[in-house]
Write a protein that holds these residues in place. Structure first.
Motif, PDB file in Angstrom:
ATOM      1  N   GLY A   1       8.863   0.058  -2.437  1.00  0.00           N
ATOM      2  CA  GLY A   1       8.409  -0.681  -3.619  1.00  0.00           C
ATOM      3  C   GLY A   1       9.480  -1.567  -4.207  1.00  0.00           C
ATOM      4  O   GLY A   1       9.464  -1.847  -5.398  1.00  0.00           O
ATOM      5  N   SER A   2      10.405  -2.027  -3.369  1.00  0.00           N
ATOM      6  CA  SER A   2      11.515  -2.830  -3.884  1.00  0.00           C
ATOM      7  C   SER A   2      11.409  -4.291  -3.441  1.00  0.00           C
ATOM      8  O   SER A   2      12.334  -4.851  -2.900  1.00  0.00           O
ATOM      9  CB  SER A   2      12.837  -2.253  -3.417  1.00  0.00           C
TER      10      SER A   2
ATOM     11  N   THR B   1      -2.227   2.278   1.830  1.00  0.00           N
ATOM     12  CA  THR B   1      -1.506   1.257   1.062  1.00  0.00           C
ATOM     13  C   THR B   1      -0.928   1.881  -0.207  1.00  0.00           C
ATOM     14  O   THR B   1      -1.637   2.584  -0.925  1.00  0.00           O
ATOM     15  CB  THR B   1      -2.458   0.108   0.669  1.00  0.00           C
ATOM     16  N   PRO B   2       0.363   1.637  -0.467  1.00  0.00           N
ATOM     17  CA  PRO B   2       0.945   2.167  -1.713  1.00  0.00           C
ATOM     18  C   PRO B   2       0.139   1.709  -2.927  1.00  0.00           C
ATOM     19  O   PRO B   2      -0.341   0.566  -2.983  1.00  0.00           O
ATOM     20  CB  PRO B   2       2.353   1.570  -1.734  1.00  0.00           C
ATOM     21  N   ALA B   3      -0.044   2.595  -3.879  1.00  0.00           N
ATOM     22  CA  ALA B   3      -0.892   2.334  -5.048  1.00  0.00           C
ATOM     23  C   ALA B   3      -0.511   1.041  -5.764  1.00  0.00           C
ATOM     24  O   ALA B   3      -1.385   0.286  -6.195  1.00  0.00           O
ATOM     25  CB  ALA B   3      -0.830   3.510  -6.007  1.00  0.00           C
ATOM     26  N   GLU B   4       0.782   0.761  -5.862  1.00  0.00           N
ATOM     27  CA  GLU B   4       1.211  -0.429  -6.603  1.00  0.00           C
ATOM     28  C   GLU B   4       0.911  -1.731  -5.854  1.00  0.00           C
ATOM     29  O   GLU B   4       0.986  -2.813  -6.432  1.00  0.00           O
ATOM     30  CB  GLU B   4       2.698  -0.352  -6.963  1.00  0.00           C
ATOM     31  N   LEU B   5       0.552  -1.650  -4.562  1.00  0.00           N
ATOM     32  CA  LEU B   5       0.245  -2.858  -3.788  1.00  0.00           C
ATOM     33  C   LEU B   5      -1.245  -3.041  -3.528  1.00  0.00           C
ATOM     34  O   LEU B   5      -1.663  -4.066  -3.008  1.00  0.00           O
ATOM     35  CB  LEU B   5       0.969  -2.802  -2.433  1.00  0.00           C
ATOM     36  N   ARG B   6      -2.054  -2.059  -3.885  1.00  0.00           N
ATOM     37  CA  ARG B   6      -3.479  -2.102  -3.544  1.00  0.00           C
ATOM     38  C   ARG B   6      -4.192  -3.304  -4.141  1.00  0.00           C
ATOM     39  O   ARG B   6      -4.978  -3.964  -3.457  1.00  0.00           O
ATOM     40  CB  ARG B   6      -4.165  -0.812  -3.969  1.00  0.00           C
TER      41      ARG B   6
END
Length: 107
Positions: free
Chosen positions: A105-106, A38-43
């Motif tokens: 991340g958009s 999972t991308p860090a910004e969505l964790r």
């Protein structure tokens, strides 16, 4: 303290050889929960959803896609099968676009 008790139990298990007999001894744990993928910004957001028992929209869409494909393959009417296959194709395209946006991340 709890930390002291945990440390004591670990030392006892290590001394008795119990830890070394574990199938995963000496290897990294495999959680299989998708955290690392999972991308860090969505964790954090995904963790909150998981803890609340809510399935992300992308997962629900993938389940719906699988059901559409299954129904299309089982359809006895050719026109109905084609319609279901088209719905599956459209949904697959939407899922791919959504996942691509998530990866960039958009959102």
């Amino acid at each position: 303290m709890l930390e002291d008790r945990i440390g004591e139990q670990l030392r006892e298990s290590l001394a008795s050889g119990e830890l070394q007999r574990a199938p995963s001894w000496g290897r990294p744990l495999q959680f299989g929960d998708g955290y690392d993928e999972t991308p860090a910004e969505l964790r954090l957001a995904m963790k909150v959803l998981k803890d609340a028992g809510i399935v992300p929209a992308e997962v629900e869409a993938l389940h719906r896609l699988a059901a559409l494909r299954r129904d299309a393959a089982a359809a006895t009417d050719e026109a109905a099968g084609r319609a279901l296959a088209q719905q599956a194709s459209d949904l697959e395209q939407l899922i791919r676009l959504r996942l691509e946006r998530l990866a960039r991340g958009s959102l």
